[in-house]
Design a protein around this motif. Structure first.
Motif, PDB file in Angstrom:
ATOM      1  N   UNK A 193     117.388 -35.124  79.610  1.00 53.67           N
ATOM      2  CA  UNK A 193     117.492 -36.227  80.565  1.00 53.67           C
ATOM      3  C   UNK A 193     118.754 -36.034  81.399  1.00 53.67           C
ATOM      4  N   UNK A 194     118.822 -36.726  82.501  1.00 54.01           N
ATOM      5  CA  UNK A 194     119.969 -36.597  83.417  1.00 54.01           C
ATOM      6  C   UNK A 194     121.273 -36.866  82.674  1.00 54.01           C
ATOM      7  N   UNK A 195     122.251 -36.036  82.946  1.00 54.17           N
ATOM      8  CA  UNK A 195     123.559 -36.210  82.309  1.00 54.17           C
ATOM      9  C   UNK A 195     123.725 -35.418  81.030  1.00 54.17           C
ATOM     10  N   UNK A 196     122.672 -34.734  80.592  1.00 53.73           N
ATOM     11  CA  UNK A 196     122.763 -34.063  79.295  1.00 53.73           C
ATOM     12  C   UNK A 196     122.471 -32.561  79.390  1.00 53.73           C
ATOM     13  N   UNK A 197     122.836 -31.877  78.298  1.00 53.33           N
ATOM     14  CA  UNK A 197     122.483 -30.470  78.136  1.00 53.33           C
ATOM     15  C   UNK A 197     121.361 -30.409  77.109  1.00 53.33           C
ATOM     16  N   UNK A 198     120.281 -29.741  77.438  1.00 55.30           N
ATOM     17  CA  UNK A 198     119.175 -29.563  76.490  1.00 55.30           C
ATOM     18  C   UNK A 198     119.129 -28.108  76.054  1.00 55.30           C
ATOM     19  N   UNK A 199     119.036 -27.897  74.767  1.00 58.21           N
ATOM     20  CA  UNK A 199     118.965 -26.527  74.254  1.00 58.21           C
ATOM     21  C   UNK A 199     117.600 -26.316  73.620  1.00 58.21           C
ATOM     22  N   UNK A 200     116.936 -25.260  74.028  1.00 61.38           N
ATOM     23  CA  UNK A 200     115.648 -24.901  73.420  1.00 61.38           C
ATOM     24  C   UNK A 200     115.846 -23.715  72.490  1.00 61.38           C
ATOM     25  N   UNK A 201     115.531 -23.931  71.220  1.00 57.63           N
ATOM     26  CA  UNK A 201     115.517 -22.863  70.224  1.00 57.63           C
ATOM     27  C   UNK A 201     114.063 -22.385  70.146  1.00 57.63           C
ATOM     28  N   UNK A 202     113.760 -21.282  70.809  1.00 53.90           N
ATOM     29  CA  UNK A 202     112.407 -20.889  71.222  1.00 53.90           C
ATOM     30  C   UNK A 202     111.940 -21.875  72.286  1.00 53.90           C
ATOM     31  N   UNK A 203     110.824 -21.585  72.908  1.00 51.69           N
ATOM     32  CA  UNK A 203     110.486 -22.352  74.107  1.00 51.69           C
ATOM     33  C   UNK A 203     109.040 -22.084  74.520  1.00 51.69           C
ATOM     34  N   UNK A 204     108.724 -22.482  75.764  1.00 52.30           N
ATOM     35  CA  UNK A 204     107.417 -22.184  76.348  1.00 52.30           C
ATOM     36  C   UNK A 204     107.185 -20.683  76.451  1.00 52.30           C
ATOM     37  N   UNK A 205     108.254 -19.887  76.347  1.00 56.99           N
ATOM     38  CA  UNK A 205     108.052 -18.431  76.428  1.00 56.99           C
ATOM     39  C   UNK A 205     107.314 -17.870  75.217  1.00 56.99           C
ATOM     40  N   UNK A 206     107.292 -18.619  74.110  1.00 64.15           N
ATOM     41  CA  UNK A 206     106.456 -18.173  72.986  1.00 64.15           C
ATOM     42  C   UNK A 206     105.001 -18.036  73.418  1.00 64.15           C
ATOM     43  N   UNK A 207     104.634 -18.800  74.445  1.00 62.86           N
ATOM     44  CA  UNK A 207     103.243 -18.783  74.900  1.00 62.86           C
ATOM     45  C   UNK A 207     102.891 -17.538  75.711  1.00 62.86           C
ATOM     46  N   UNK A 208     103.919 -16.731  76.038  1.00 63.65           N
ATOM     47  CA  UNK A 208     103.634 -15.392  76.584  1.00 63.65           C
ATOM     48  C   UNK A 208     104.195 -14.295  75.665  1.00 63.65           C
ATOM     49  N   UNK A 209     104.685 -14.693  74.491  1.00 64.16           N
ATOM     50  CA  UNK A 209     105.212 -13.707  73.528  1.00 64.16           C
ATOM     51  C   UNK A 209     104.296 -13.656  72.309  1.00 64.16           C
ATOM     52  N   UNK A 210     104.502 -14.598  71.371  1.00 66.79           N
ATOM     53  CA  UNK A 210     103.638 -14.570  70.170  1.00 66.79           C
ATOM     54  C   UNK A 210     102.171 -14.757  70.580  1.00 66.79           C
ATOM     55  N   UNK A 211     101.947 -15.601  71.584  1.00 73.20           N
ATOM     56  CA  UNK A 211     100.560 -15.855  72.003  1.00 73.20           C
ATOM     57  C   UNK A 211      99.901 -14.576  72.518  1.00 73.20           C
ATOM     58  N   UNK A 212     100.708 -13.726  73.162  1.00 70.17           N
ATOM     59  CA  UNK A 212     100.183 -12.468  73.691  1.00 70.17           C
ATOM     60  C   UNK A 212     100.019 -11.444  72.564  1.00 70.17           C
ATOM     61  N   UNK A 213     101.075 -11.281  71.766  1.00 67.13           N
ATOM     62  CA  UNK A 213     101.062 -10.248  70.730  1.00 67.13           C
ATOM     63  C   UNK A 213     100.012 -10.555  69.648  1.00 67.13           C
ATOM     64  N   UNK A 214      99.945 -11.821  69.254  1.00 65.91           N
ATOM     65  CA  UNK A 214      99.009 -12.205  68.193  1.00 65.91           C
ATOM     66  C   UNK A 214      97.666 -12.668  68.737  1.00 65.91           C
ATOM     67  N   UNK A 267     117.783 -22.109  77.517  1.00 69.79           N
ATOM     68  CA  UNK A 267     116.657 -21.583  76.736  1.00 69.79           C
ATOM     69  C   UNK A 267     117.136 -20.386  75.912  1.00 69.79           C
ATOM     70  N   UNK A 268     116.908 -20.434  74.607  1.00 71.19           N
ATOM     71  CA  UNK A 268     117.262 -19.313  73.732  1.00 71.19           C
ATOM     72  C   UNK A 268     115.992 -18.689  73.173  1.00 71.19           C
ATOM     73  N   UNK A 269     115.813 -17.421  73.471  1.00 72.53           N
ATOM     74  CA  UNK A 269     114.656 -16.686  72.947  1.00 72.53           C
ATOM     75  C   UNK A 269     115.159 -15.419  72.250  1.00 72.53           C
ATOM     76  N   UNK A 327     116.104 -28.751  70.711  1.00 70.08           N
ATOM     77  CA  UNK A 327     114.698 -28.793  70.306  1.00 70.08           C
ATOM     78  C   UNK A 327     114.281 -27.418  69.810  1.00 70.08           C
ATOM     79  N   UNK A 328     113.782 -27.362  68.576  1.00 70.10           N
ATOM     80  CA  UNK A 328     113.249 -26.105  68.042  1.00 70.10           C
ATOM     81  C   UNK A 328     111.732 -26.156  68.184  1.00 70.10           C
ATOM     82  N   UNK A 329     111.187 -25.137  68.816  1.00 75.73           N
ATOM     83  CA  UNK A 329     109.737 -25.093  68.997  1.00 75.73           C
ATOM     84  C   UNK A 329     109.114 -24.180  67.946  1.00 75.73           C
ATOM     85  N   UNK A 330     108.269 -24.769  67.110  1.00 77.39           N
ATOM     86  CA  UNK A 330     107.564 -23.988  66.097  1.00 77.39           C
ATOM     87  C   UNK A 330     106.088 -23.874  66.437  1.00 77.39           C
ATOM     88  N   UNK A 331     105.314 -23.506  65.455  1.00 80.14           N
ATOM     89  CA  UNK A 331     103.862 -23.412  65.645  1.00 80.14           C
ATOM     90  C   UNK A 331     103.361 -24.779  66.137  1.00 80.14           C
TER      91      UNK A 331
END
Ligand code: AMP
Ligand code: MG
Length: 274
Positions: free
Chosen positions: A120-141, A68-70, A96-100
């Motif tokens: 999925x099993x066997x792979x590396x998943x990278x999140x460019x932003x993530x569910x943490x936006x829901x306690x960051x931008x969601x909180x601030x805005x 996860x990258x935040x 996966x990039x998470x936008x609005x």
């Protein structure tokens, strides 16, 4: 794990329950590494090691790694992916990039789109932003009621625990840049025509909330750095330090996972290829 990797992890990892003061963590700190050029060369080698480990993870086919990258705008999330996973075979990586959230995504709970994007099993998943936006931008805005945001820290911890109990190792990196560095990087996006596309006037609105974001990040780090899914605060004003730190932690983690090529039930000597 090498002593150097252990020192990096020890210094940057947020211990469960720790109160992080971002002001006390220097975004320009490079003391974990040597000279810039040597460090860059070493990072390239680590990126190749990550590829070999990824091949083993893919062959094993039973576990996954979620990265996860935040970080605020211009903190270097894209650049990290480009460098650290530069040598990794595309077959075994998803980004996966998470936008609005879209209207469809908003019709579900906030973790719905996140769960669907988990590796999925066997792979590396990278999140460019993530569910943490829901306690960051969601909180601030104030995109969600205060009480709803408050409940999310525990919900996220439970969600991540479920993922780890089902074979996904989780690493979370907060790219920590200074206010001054963000100013310079935003200015570059205005000055360099090749970077115009990256500029978004909305970034200036978020920049005006700098202190509120830093505070929301601190709460997130305090509440959601767990034994099973730790946060790391990465000094990110210097790109080469950022890349070196993240590459080292990813490599050390994959080595700890120690994925194995599966044993086959047949004997290669029994076959002749005509
Ligand atoms: P960028 O990463 O620059 O492409 O911008 C993506 C934008 O989407 C950022 O401004 C994020 O804050 C925003 N975003 C991402 N996730 C959410 C979310 N869950 N709710 C609201 N905005 C979000
Ligand atoms: Mg942006």
């Amino acid at each position: 794990m090498t002593d150097h990797e252990r020192a990096i992890i020890e210094r940057l990892r947020v211990k469960p329950g720790e109160h992080v003061r971002l002001k006390d963590r220097d975004p320009r700190d490079s003391s974990l590494f040597g000279a810039e050029q040597e460090t860059k060369t070493a990072t390239d080698a680590i990126a190749r090691d990550i590829d070999v480990l990824q091949d083993r993870l893919y062959a094993e086919g039973s576990r996954a790694l979620l990265v996860v990258l935040q970080g605020t705008d211009t903190s270097g999330k894209d650049g990290t992916i480009r460098t650290v996973f530069n040598a990794t075979g595309p077959l075994g990586v998803s980004v996966t990039a998470f936008g609005v959230p879209t209207t469809q995504e908003l019709a579900h709970d906030y973790l719905w789109r996140v769960h669907a994007a988990c590796p999925r099993r066997g792979t590396i998943g990278i999140f460019n932003r993530s569910h943490y936006e829901d306690v960051l931008i969601a909180k601030v805005r104030k995109l969600a009621p205060k009480e709803a945001v408050e409940q999310r820290y525990d919900q996220i911890n439970a969600f991540e625990r479920m993922l780890t109990e089902n074979g996904t190792t989780i690493l979370k990196f907060m790219l920590h840049i200074s206010n001054g560095e963000q100013k310079e990087r935003l200015q570059e996006r205005l000055d360099d025509p090749k970077k115009h596309w990256k500029f978004n006037p909305g970034d200036l609105e978020d920049r005006a909330f700098w202190n509120e974001y830093q505070e929301a990040y601190e709460t997130m780090l305090h509440r959601c750095s767990t034994q099973h899914a730790p946060w790391y605060v990465i000094p990110a004003d210097r790109k080469w330090v950022r890349n070196a730190a993240i590459a080292s932690i990813v490599k050390a983690t994959l080595e700890e996972m120690n994925p194995q090529y599966p044993k086959v039930s047949w004997n290669p000597d029994d076959f002749t290829i005509a």
